[in-house]
Scaffold this active site. Structure first.
Site, PDB file in Angstrom:
ATOM      1  N   GLU A   1      10.400   1.856   9.846  1.00 17.59           N
ATOM      2  CA  GLU A   1      11.163   2.740   9.499  1.00 17.59           C
ATOM      3  C   GLU A   1      10.530   4.050   9.610  1.00 17.59           C
ATOM      4  O   GLU A   1       9.721   4.515   8.999  1.00 17.59           O
ATOM      5  CB  GLU A   1      11.671   2.495   8.012  1.00 17.59           C
TER       6      GLU A   1
ATOM      7  N   LYS B   1       0.804  -1.262  -0.142  1.00 18.77           N
ATOM      8  CA  LYS B   1      -0.011  -0.002  -0.016  1.00 18.77           C
ATOM      9  C   LYS B   1       0.990   1.276   0.040  1.00 18.77           C
ATOM     10  O   LYS B   1       1.605   1.624   1.029  1.00 18.77           O
ATOM     11  CB  LYS B   1      -0.953  -0.018   1.386  1.00 18.77           C
TER      12      LYS B   1
ATOM     13  N   THR C   1       1.749   6.829  13.139  1.00 20.57           N
ATOM     14  CA  THR C   1       1.050   5.703  12.260  1.00 20.57           C
ATOM     15  C   THR C   1       1.691   4.539  12.681  1.00 20.57           C
ATOM     16  O   THR C   1       1.166   3.414  12.882  1.00 20.57           O
ATOM     17  CB  THR C   1       1.197   5.924  10.849  1.00 20.57           C
ATOM     18  N   GLY C   2       3.024   4.586  12.688  1.00 17.98           N
ATOM     19  CA  GLY C   2       3.923   3.367  13.410  1.00 17.98           C
ATOM     20  C   GLY C   2       3.464   2.734  14.641  1.00 17.98           C
ATOM     21  O   GLY C   2       3.383   1.502  14.637  1.00 17.98           O
TER      22      GLY C   2
ATOM     23  N   GLU D   1      -1.099   7.592  -0.091  1.00 19.40           N
ATOM     24  CA  GLU D   1      -2.103   8.405  -1.137  1.00 19.40           C
ATOM     25  C   GLU D   1      -1.654   9.347  -1.854  1.00 19.40           C
ATOM     26  O   GLU D   1      -2.373   9.930  -2.613  1.00 19.40           O
ATOM     27  CB  GLU D   1      -3.454   8.446   0.018  1.00 19.40           C
TER      28      GLU D   1
ATOM     29  N   CYS E   1      13.987  10.716   6.089  1.00 18.78           N
ATOM     30  CA  CYS E   1      14.019  10.308   7.392  1.00 18.78           C
ATOM     31  C   CYS E   1      15.218  10.510   8.059  1.00 18.78           C
ATOM     32  O   CYS E   1      15.630  10.763   9.139  1.00 18.78           O
ATOM     33  CB  CYS E   1      13.624   8.827   7.453  1.00 18.78           C
TER      34      CYS E   1
ATOM     35  N   GLU F   1      10.466  16.326  14.563  1.00 17.15           N
ATOM     36  CA  GLU F   1      10.548  15.862  13.123  1.00 17.15           C
ATOM     37  C   GLU F   1       9.865  17.089  12.399  1.00 17.15           C
ATOM     38  O   GLU F   1       8.865  17.388  12.556  1.00 17.15           O
ATOM     39  CB  GLU F   1      10.690  14.274  12.745  1.00 17.15           C
TER      40      GLU F   1
HETATM   41  O1  TXE Z   1       3.011   9.694   7.258  1.00 16.17           O
HETATM   42  P1  TXE Z   1       2.020   8.524   7.638  1.00 16.17           P
HETATM   43  P2  TXE Z   1       2.397  11.097   6.828  1.00 16.17           P
HETATM   44  C1  TXE Z   1       7.107  11.648   9.085  1.00 16.17           C
HETATM   45  C2  TXE Z   1       7.242  13.118   9.014  1.00 16.17           C
HETATM   46  C3  TXE Z   1       5.785  13.466   8.485  1.00 16.17           C
HETATM   47  C4  TXE Z   1       4.804  12.639   9.539  1.00 16.17           C
HETATM   48  C5  TXE Z   1       3.540  12.381   8.811  1.00 16.17           C
HETATM   49  O2  TXE Z   1       7.593  13.712   9.934  1.00 16.17           O
HETATM   50  O3  TXE Z   1       5.372  14.927   8.741  1.00 16.17           O
HETATM   51  O4  TXE Z   1       5.495  11.476   9.398  1.00 16.17           O
HETATM   52  O5  TXE Z   1       3.739  12.050   7.382  1.00 16.17           O
HETATM   53  C6  TXE Z   1      -0.110   4.806   5.669  1.00 16.17           C
HETATM   54  N1  TXE Z   1      -2.722   2.304   9.242  1.00 16.17           N
HETATM   55  N2  TXE Z   1       7.259  10.826   7.997  1.00 16.17           N
HETATM   56  O6  TXE Z   1       1.303  11.720   7.378  1.00 16.17           O
HETATM   57  O7  TXE Z   1       0.798   9.184   8.052  1.00 16.17           O
HETATM   58  C7  TXE Z   1      -0.489   6.302   4.746  1.00 16.17           C
HETATM   59  O8  TXE Z   1      -1.587   5.975   3.960  1.00 16.17           O
HETATM   60  C8  TXE Z   1      -1.940   1.831   8.334  1.00 16.17           C
HETATM   61  C9  TXE Z   1       8.606  10.131   7.887  1.00 16.17           C
HETATM   62  O9  TXE Z   1       2.514  11.322   5.357  1.00 16.17           O
HETATM   63  O10 TXE Z   1       2.775   7.750   8.608  1.00 16.17           O
HETATM   64  C10 TXE Z   1       0.936   5.934   4.173  1.00 16.17           C
HETATM   65  O11 TXE Z   1       1.011   4.924   2.952  1.00 16.17           O
HETATM   66  N3  TXE Z   1      -1.359   2.785   7.594  1.00 16.17           N
HETATM   67  C11 TXE Z   1       8.690   8.918   7.237  1.00 16.17           C
HETATM   68  C12 TXE Z   1       1.821   5.780   5.066  1.00 16.17           C
HETATM   69  O12 TXE Z   1       0.945   5.039   6.008  1.00 16.17           O
HETATM   70  C13 TXE Z   1      -1.771   4.132   7.510  1.00 16.17           C
HETATM   71  C14 TXE Z   1       8.452   9.429   5.662  1.00 16.17           C
HETATM   72  C15 TXE Z   1       2.783   6.780   5.800  1.00 16.17           C
HETATM   73  O13 TXE Z   1       1.802   7.830   6.264  1.00 16.17           O
HETATM   74  C16 TXE Z   1      -2.525   4.492   8.835  1.00 16.17           C
HETATM   75  C17 TXE Z   1       6.822  10.296   5.874  1.00 16.17           C
HETATM   76  C18 TXE Z   1      -3.163   3.401   9.519  1.00 16.17           C
HETATM   77  N4  TXE Z   1      -3.780   4.050  10.612  1.00 16.17           N
HETATM   78  C19 TXE Z   1       6.677  10.849   6.809  1.00 16.17           C
HETATM   79  N5  TXE Z   1      -2.485   5.906   8.583  1.00 16.17           N
HETATM   80  C20 TXE Z   1      10.290   8.180   7.264  1.00 16.17           C
HETATM   81  N6  TXE Z   1      10.316   7.449   7.840  1.00 16.17           N
HETATM   82  O14 TXE Z   1      10.820   8.623   6.160  1.00 16.17           O
HETATM   83  C21 TXE Z   1      -1.781   6.189   7.466  1.00 16.17           C
HETATM   84  N7  TXE Z   1      -1.147   5.198   6.797  1.00 16.17           N
END
Ligand code: TXE
Length: 491
Positions: free
Chosen positions: A248, A174, A230-231, A177, A282, A383
């Site tokens: 990650e 997945k 989300t993690g 979006e 990251c 972050e």
């Molecule tokens: O990430 P999300 P977002 C950090 C960065 C950023 C913040 C939020 O600080 O400002 O995270 O970014 C899916 N169950 N990073 O909102 O929401 C979502 O659809 C399962 C660091 O974009 O964590 C997408 O595919 N999946 C990072 C993925 O999770 C879910 C890179 C990431 O989205 C979900 C990006 C749920 N409940 C952002 N909710 C890095 N490690 O490099 C969302 N998703």
């Protein structure tokens, strides 16, 4: 306008309820494609297809055949690198010179792991009792769910998909979006390479789709790249089914310049750390720790560099920094800059939206430097994921280490020094999954990558990634004819 479909069991399909959402180019805020919003039913079908493909085909196929398909996929990614990179740049605003490199690096990763597909041997373990033969088998986990974020879709996917496939797992992917298009294009290449139906499935949509996916009992492994919040949710879902996860997550990485460093090189490293990809990585070196004796000079030099960065159309090869990838992220970065000012960090340059004629329709933020930052300030703790550098002075090695480790994150760190003893001493004490010395933001297929503390756990790339997608079975064979005592455990 492109209308993408999802890949389920070898078929390209719309969402079963025909819902779609737009994908937007962050350079001009124009919608350029539609993506399906998967229904719960679609998600279930994708997992079922992956399970069937695992049981009937992929886990039975020998490593050599799996490898040959992965090599074909790598060749196809290389061949289509220009097309894929233009698409990715259109989708997330990352400069073309980086996305192009990332496509070839993704291909490199598939080749690296393909090389392991027919070498997943176990080991023979000598026991105290030499009449017992003991050996291990390394086996795949089953259906792996791979959830990625928007900053580097193809590259992040390769980190997960390559070791998952090499070790015999099937997958449901997945993508974010915000940037689903290139992952779906990789799906087309997977088919062209000749992978059996159902081995690679891709469902698209928002967080709800990810949530449904991570709760399904037939899923045996989850690998996630994204934000900490989300993690945590995904880890909770995974714990209900007692399945392993690779996380990650984010970082607040310290890039540390000592007084004996080659300052010119260190400043280039600082630029690579925070302004490459507009800080949306990251591993961004978002905290620049500088020895007090060279602090003013370093601020001057980094500010000069920041002001000289060429902002522009990310598809243009001359552009050094593109727009922020999406509106949500854009607003978040601006709110963090506001916090920095309110907490009285000294804004030396940048700190605002760029609104000149050429760039005003994009989500551009000027490269930002905050000086005299204290490690307790929000801009040093949270972050930002944008082109915002916090420069923090330190007096000696001990203080540098205290500041560096005083973070809930632990993903990456940089050390700049000519003292080789200091480098090794310091690297050992840093609470960080990745340490660079006299360089920053360098990557390799062979080198394990991943975080400590709230930056996550598990490793991607390198041999270590394979361990996260396999499980060990121990087999013990009795070679003696002795009659045992059934009421006492044998050793
Ligand atoms: O990430 P999300 P977002 C950090 C960065 C950023 C913040 C939020 O600080 O400002 O995270 O970014 C899916 N169950 N990073 O909102 O929401 C979502 O659809 C399962 C660091 O974009 O964590 C997408 O595919 N999946 C990072 C993925 O999770 C879910 C890179 C990431 O989205 C979900 C990006 C749920 N409940 C952002 N909710 C890095 N490690 O490099 C969302 N998703």
């Amino acid at each position: 306008m492109k209308n993408y479909q999802m890949l389920i069991d070898g078929e390209w399909v719309n969402s079963s309820n025909n819902e779609t959402f737009p994908t937007v180019n962050p350079f001009n805020q124009k919608m350029w494609a539609t993506i399906p919003q998967a229904s719960d039913e679609d998600v279930q079908l994708a997992v079922k297809a992956a399970k069937r493909a695992f049981e009937n085909v992929w886990s039975k196929m020998n490593g050599l055949k799996r490898a040959s398909l992965m090599f074909k996929l790598a060749d196809l990614i290389d061949k289509n690198a220009t097309y894929l990179s233009k698409l990715e740049t259109t989708d997330n605003g990352k400069v073309i010179r980086e996305t192009k490199t990332q496509m070839h690096f993704a291909a490199r990763n598939y080749r690296f792991f393909a090389g392991y597909a027919d070498k997943l041997n176990g080991e023979v373990i000598p026991l105290d009792n030499d009449e017992l033969l003991d050996y291990t088998l390394r086996e795949p986990l089953g259906v792996a769910v791979l959830i990625t974020s928007w900053n580097s879709p193809v590259s992040l996917l390769a980190n997960k998909l390559a070791p998952a496939l090499a070790s015999g797992n099937t997958v449901v992917i997945k993508p974010s979006e915000h940037t689903s298009a290139t992952t779906l294009e990789i799906g087309k290449l997977v088919q062209e390479a000749g992978f059996p139906d159902g081995v690679v499935n891709i469902v698209t949509g928002d967080g709800k789709v990810g949530d449904t996916l991570t709760k399904i009992k037939e899923v045996n492994k989850i690998s996630f790249t994204g934000g900490v919040k989300t993690g945590v949710i995904i880890s909770r879902n995974a714990s209900e089914n007692l399945i392993p996860v690779t996380m990650e997550l984010g970082g607040k990485s310290p890039n540390i310049i000592f007084e004996d460093a080659d300052l010119e090189a260190a400043i280039i490293g600082a630029v690579a750390g925070i302004y490459a990809a507009g800080g949306q990585t990251c591993i961004a070196g978002s905290r620049l720790l500088v020895h007090q004796s060279i602090y003013e000079e370093a601020i001057e030099k980094i500010t000069d560099k920041a002001k000289g960065i060429i902002l522009g159309n990310p598809l243009d090869k001359a552009t050094e920094m593109g727009p922020v990838a999406n509106e949500q992220q854009f607003k978040h970065i601006l709110s963090m800059i506001k916090k920095g000012k309110e907490e009285k960090a000294e804004l030396v340059c940048g700190g605002e939206r760029v609104i000149n004629e050429q760039l005003r329709s994009g989500f551009f933020i000027s490269p930002t430097v905050f000086a005299n930052v204290h490690n307790d300030m929000s801009i040093a703790r949270e972050e930002i994921f944008g082109p915002v550098l916090s420069v923090i002075p330190f007096a000696d090695e001990e203080e540098a280490l205290t500041i560096a480790n005083d973070s809930e994150y632990g993903l990456a760190a940089g050390i700049w020094s000519k003292d080789v003893k200091r480098i090794h001493r310091f690297a050992k004490k840093l609470q960080s999954g990745v340490v660079w010395a006299n360089t920053y933001r360098v990557t390799a297929a062979q080198a394990p990558f991943g975080g400590m503390k709230r930056s996550g756990h598990g490793r991607e790339r390198g041999y270590h990634a394979l361990l996260d997608y396999t499980q060990v079975k121990n087999v013990m064979v009795n070679l003696s004819n002795d009659i045992r005592d059934p009421f006492s455990i044998q050793v």
